[in-house]
Scaffold this active site. Structure first.
Site, PDB file in Angstrom:
ATOM      1  N   ASP A  84      56.403 -64.979  28.794  1.00  0.00           N
ATOM      2  CA  ASP A  84      57.826 -65.059  29.113  1.00  0.00           C
ATOM      3  C   ASP A  84      58.389 -63.648  29.057  1.00  0.00           C
ATOM      4  O   ASP A  84      58.410 -63.012  27.997  1.00  0.00           O
ATOM      5  CB  ASP A  84      58.554 -65.968  28.127  1.00  0.00           C
ATOM      6  CG  ASP A  84      60.030 -66.093  28.450  1.00  0.00           C
ATOM      7  OD1 ASP A  84      60.371 -66.814  29.407  1.00  0.00           O
ATOM      8  OD2 ASP A  84      60.842 -65.448  27.754  1.00  0.00           O
ATOM      9  N   GLU A 144      56.015 -66.599  35.252  1.00  0.00           N
ATOM     10  CA  GLU A 144      57.112 -67.208  35.991  1.00  0.00           C
ATOM     11  C   GLU A 144      57.320 -66.510  37.328  1.00  0.00           C
ATOM     12  O   GLU A 144      57.030 -65.319  37.469  1.00  0.00           O
ATOM     13  CB  GLU A 144      58.408 -67.147  35.187  1.00  0.00           C
ATOM     14  CG  GLU A 144      58.421 -68.020  33.955  1.00  0.00           C
ATOM     15  CD  GLU A 144      59.738 -67.920  33.209  1.00  0.00           C
ATOM     16  OE1 GLU A 144      60.499 -68.908  33.185  1.00  0.00           O
ATOM     17  OE2 GLU A 144      60.006 -66.850  32.652  1.00  0.00           O
ATOM     18  N   ASP A 159      62.719 -67.434  23.556  1.00  0.00           N
ATOM     19  CA  ASP A 159      61.652 -66.903  24.389  1.00  0.00           C
ATOM     20  C   ASP A 159      60.295 -67.500  24.014  1.00  0.00           C
ATOM     21  O   ASP A 159      59.467 -67.766  24.893  1.00  0.00           O
ATOM     22  CB  ASP A 159      61.612 -65.378  24.274  1.00  0.00           C
ATOM     23  CG  ASP A 159      62.903 -64.742  24.753  1.00  0.00           C
ATOM     24  OD1 ASP A 159      63.571 -65.345  25.610  1.00  0.00           O
ATOM     25  OD2 ASP A 159      63.250 -63.646  24.267  1.00  0.00           O
TER      26      ASP A 159
END
Length: 453
Positions: A216, A308, A390
């Site tokens: 992340d 991501e 996170d």
């Protein structure tokens, strides 16, 4: 073992004579580019003017071919008239400029026709003296010298490098690498040469091939891994802001260029701008080195990396966070992870852009309706989980691949976290201040009163 196309870049240390020769070749490349572009624009303008007179299509001026072969053929036919000094440089300098023009025109055609994905590409423009200097060599005597501290370039000669070229030289001697082309460029006050090499790589297998790690990315921390490790953000740009502001104030006090009055900048202004450029280059190099260290460690440790699909272009529209987001280098980290994973045989899973990794509870799978950016601690209303925001997102990213690789009884689909997906309604205060009336009864809707017409 896998055969890939890899670039090896070395910083050059040319003498004054070699510096002039390098600039001459880059100028020749720019001249050929502008010559071909002017020829095509004249042809397009002529055909457009003839169409206004209702001239049939078969009677219009014949179009000029945009292929690199046709442009090079036309240059060879008229180079003695348009550039009598062409023999001073290698023919590859002119060929590279025409090849770049053909590629630019192809990108423009593909963008206007919808065949090229991404942002729109406009018609090529003429290159000025302030544009980047570069030149590409595909034929001729170019490569590495025997002493591993020099490189050979056509018509330019032998140029010394700032660092040893032994890594590439060893691959060439063993026969596992073949140099395809060499590109010379001038960036941040320094000359570089980049060799495009077809090399056979044998990268080591990850130490934990069965491990799955979710990454992340953020601003407060560079990356938070699903293993619990937090990679701090070094903030190289913020650290150099004090020196950068001082140099920019110094440049503002000196005489800079003015296009309206055609005023030339002073020598001190040029020196200050060179220092600013070197400072930006140093920041870029340190940031890139840190991203390389992180991406290499992830690929050589874990067998699967989950990242991501971030829309960085829209994220930088926030004027409060734009500089901080740009200083992280999120897109560069993803690019490094993807191509290094291909070399090492590591699987990279890219989560969907709209997957709610931050709003989803990593324990029970409940999804919050809203989650403000200022809430750095995730608190689940369903199961009571309290976890760093996170770290919770990184665990959800890792759970995507774990559900896909587990037994079918898991029942999860792509981009779904473990557990049952259910939305939780955001709790709002009731009363006069919010204007939200309290609920009269649990589980029943309020009915409107019938009004007489």
């Amino acid at each position: 073992m896998v055969t890939v196309i890899q670039a090896y870049r070395f910083a050059l240390d040319p003498t004054a004579g070699l510096h002039s020769a390098l600039r001459s070749h880059c100028g020749a490349q720019r001249y050929a580019f502008n010559w071909g572009l002017a020829r095509i624009r004249v042809n397009l303008d002529q055909r457009a003017a003839e169409k206004t007179y209702d001239i049939p299509e078969d009677q219009l001026t014949p179009p000029v071919s945009w292929s690199a072969y046709s442009l090079r053929k036309g240059w060879n036919q008229g180079k003695d008239e348009v550039a009598p000094w062409w023999a001073e440089n290698s023919k590859e300098a002119y060929s590279s400029g025409l090849a770049n023009l053909a590629a630019a025109l192809g990108n423009w055609v593909g963008s206007t026709s919808g065949k090229r994905r991404g942002q729109g590409v406009r018609f090529p423009r003429f290159k000025g003296r302030r544009s980047g200097l570069s030149c590409r060599f595909t034929t001729g005597a170019f490569g590495l010298a025997d002493d591993r501290r020099h490189v050979k370039l056509p018509r330019i000669g032998v140029v010394r490098t700032h660092e040893s070229t032994r890594k590439l030289a060893r691959h060439v001697e063993r026969g596992t690498a073949r140099i395809r082309s060499a590109t010379v460029s001038f960036r941040a006050g320094r000359w570089f040469v980049a060799f495009s090499v077809e090399i056979t790589r044998a990268d080591p297998v990850p130490t934990r091939p069965e491990s799955v790690v979710g990454v992340d990315l953020g601003v407060k921390s560079l990356a938070v891994l699903s293993t619990g490790e937090i990679i701090p953000n070094p903030r190289h740009l913020e650290t150099a802001q004090r020196e950068l502001r001082r140099l920019q104030r110094q440049a503002a006090r000196r005489t800079g260029p003015d296009r309206r009055t055609r005023r030339e900048p002073s020598a001190r202004w040029r020196k200050t701008q060179a220092r600013i450029t070197r400072l930006h280059a140093a920041i870029t190099n340190v940031r890139r080195d840190g991203l390389h260290t992180l991406s290499t460690r992830l690929v050589r440790t874990h067998g699967t990396v989950v990242i991501e699909d971030l829309n960085v272009a829209d994220m930088t529209r926030n004027r409060r966070l734009a500089r901080h987001i740009a200083g992280v280098g999120m897109a560069e980290l993803r690019r490094q992870i993807e191509y290094k994973a291909t070399w090492a045989g590591v699987h990279v899973h890219v989560a969907d852009r709209w997957y709610p990794s931050s709003k989803t509870c990593s324990a029970c799978g409940a999804v919050k309706a809203k989650l403000r950016l200022g809430e750095r601690v995730y608190r689940c209303d369903a199961c009571g989980l309290v976890l760093d925001r996170d770290l919770n997102a990184a665990c959800n990213l890792a759970a995507l691949v774990r559900c896909e690789t587990s037994s079918p009884s898991c029942g999860a689909t792509v981009n779904e976290p473990a557990g049952n997906l259910r939305k939780t309604r955001a709790a709002r205060a009731t009363g006069t201040a919010t204007g939200r009336p309290a609920q009269t009864s649990t589980g029943q809707r309020r009915r409107r009163k019938a009004t007489a017409v």
